[in-house]
Design an enzyme around this catalytic site. Structure first.
Site, PDB file in Angstrom:
ATOM      1  N   CYS A  88       0.834  -1.207   0.000  1.00  0.00           N
ATOM      2  CA  CYS A  88       0.000   0.000   0.000  1.00  0.00           C
ATOM      3  C   CYS A  88       0.868   1.257   0.000  1.00  0.00           C
ATOM      4  O   CYS A  88       1.474   1.572  -1.006  1.00  0.00           O
ATOM      5  CB  CYS A  88      -1.002  -0.031   1.152  1.00  0.00           C
ATOM      6  SG  CYS A  88      -2.383   1.133   0.895  1.00  0.00           S
ATOM      7  N   HIS A 178      -3.859  -4.783   0.573  1.00  0.00           N
ATOM      8  CA  HIS A 178      -3.407  -5.355   1.845  1.00  0.00           C
ATOM      9  C   HIS A 178      -3.709  -6.849   1.891  1.00  0.00           C
ATOM     10  O   HIS A 178      -4.777  -7.294   1.479  1.00  0.00           O
ATOM     11  CB  HIS A 178      -4.118  -4.678   3.010  1.00  0.00           C
ATOM     12  CG  HIS A 178      -3.785  -3.225   3.155  1.00  0.00           C
ATOM     13  ND1 HIS A 178      -2.715  -2.774   3.884  1.00  0.00           N
ATOM     14  CD2 HIS A 178      -4.395  -2.121   2.640  1.00  0.00           C
ATOM     15  CE1 HIS A 178      -2.671  -1.452   3.825  1.00  0.00           C
ATOM     16  NE2 HIS A 178      -3.669  -1.035   3.079  1.00  0.00           N
ATOM     17  N   GLU A 184     -10.207  -7.168  12.826  1.00  0.00           N
ATOM     18  CA  GLU A 184     -10.188  -6.060  13.779  1.00  0.00           C
ATOM     19  C   GLU A 184      -9.462  -4.839  13.211  1.00  0.00           C
ATOM     20  O   GLU A 184      -9.886  -3.695  13.431  1.00  0.00           O
ATOM     21  CB  GLU A 184      -9.531  -6.512  15.081  1.00  0.00           C
ATOM     22  CG  GLU A 184     -10.315  -7.557  15.856  1.00  0.00           C
ATOM     23  CD  GLU A 184     -10.205  -8.961  15.272  1.00  0.00           C
ATOM     24  OE1 GLU A 184     -11.051  -9.822  15.639  1.00  0.00           O
ATOM     25  OE2 GLU A 184      -9.301  -9.208  14.447  1.00  0.00           O
TER      26      GLU A 184
END
Length: 240
Positions: A88, A178, A184
């Site tokens: 990224c 990603h 989470e």
């Protein structure tokens, strides 16, 4: 032990599952957290490979001075063809460091669970070989690579982003998406990125739920990918 330098530009994007996969594949991770002020070495003489993760910083922000040594290290890694995985923000910094360019995405952020399409060049690549035609990924970027350096090879794309993955030289990889996240982590990003979530037309809960649902498929595809990258790092260590 084969040592991998891991540069973490922001603790909002830790190595997480990717770190676990690489450790399981036999690599020792030397993590440098920019949020904590950890130093970024000038070269990779003490390491066999490099991983650079993402973060909320913009590759176009000249005030993000903590990113300058990361660009310098990526330039050195590319010049020496050291096995590198840049994710990224890392992929954007890699493009800048090697003669490419980045930009703010003209169509707005790409956010959430999505698919990318493997390009023909991926079929013979030592790390990308074996990937399904359209693997699941988590996208979360407001900027993107606009232009690759001369000689770079596109390995994956999708309809909203022409450069989702690429290779510089024989061993230096950039992923715009990603693979390291947990449900989470993705939920936290959704909570703290109202602009990105708004671009999807969905609410925070739905974006988070869709990302969570994609994670089992992410592990199935990208854990073996991490193993192949680890093998590339180990191969370099063996000839040093």
């Amino acid at each position: 032990m084969t040592r991998l330098l891991v540069v973490v530009p922001s603790d909002t994007d830790p190595p997480a599952r990717l770190g676990e996969w690489l450790t399981a594949a036999g690599l020792e991770l030397d993590e440098r957290h920019l949020d904590a002020g950890d130093p970024v070495p000038a070269d990779l003489s003490g390491h066999d490979g490099l991983l650079v993760l993402g973060g909320p910083q913009s590759s176009l922000d000249d005030t993000a001075t903590e990113l300058a040594p990361v660009r310098d290290l990526l330039a050195r890694a590319a010049a020496d063809d050291v096995p590198t995985l840049a994710i990224c923000l890392g992929a954007q910094l890699l493009a800048q460091a090697t003669g490419g360019a980045t930009r703010v995405r003209p169509d707005g952020p790409e956010v959430g669970a999505t698919l990318v399409a493997r390009r023909d060049a991926a079929e013979t690549d030592p790390v990308f070989t074996g990937l399904p035609l359209s693997p699941d990924v988590i996208a979360w970027h407001h900027d993107e690579v606009e232009r690759l350096p001369s000689g770079a090879v596109v390995l994956a794309a999708n309809p909203v982003c022409d450069i989702q993955a690429y290779r510089v030289g024989s061993a230096v990889y950039g992923l715009q998406f990603h693979i390291e996240t947990t449900p989470e982590i993705a939920a936290s990003w959704a909570e703290h990125d109202p602009v990105g979530v708004a671009s999807t037309g969905l609410d925070v809960e739905v974006v988070s739920a869709l990302a969570a649902a994609a994670h089992p498929d992410l592990a199935e595809v990208w854990a073996p990918f991490a193993g192949r990258f680890a093998e590339l790092v180990r191969s370099r260590a063996a000839v040093r």
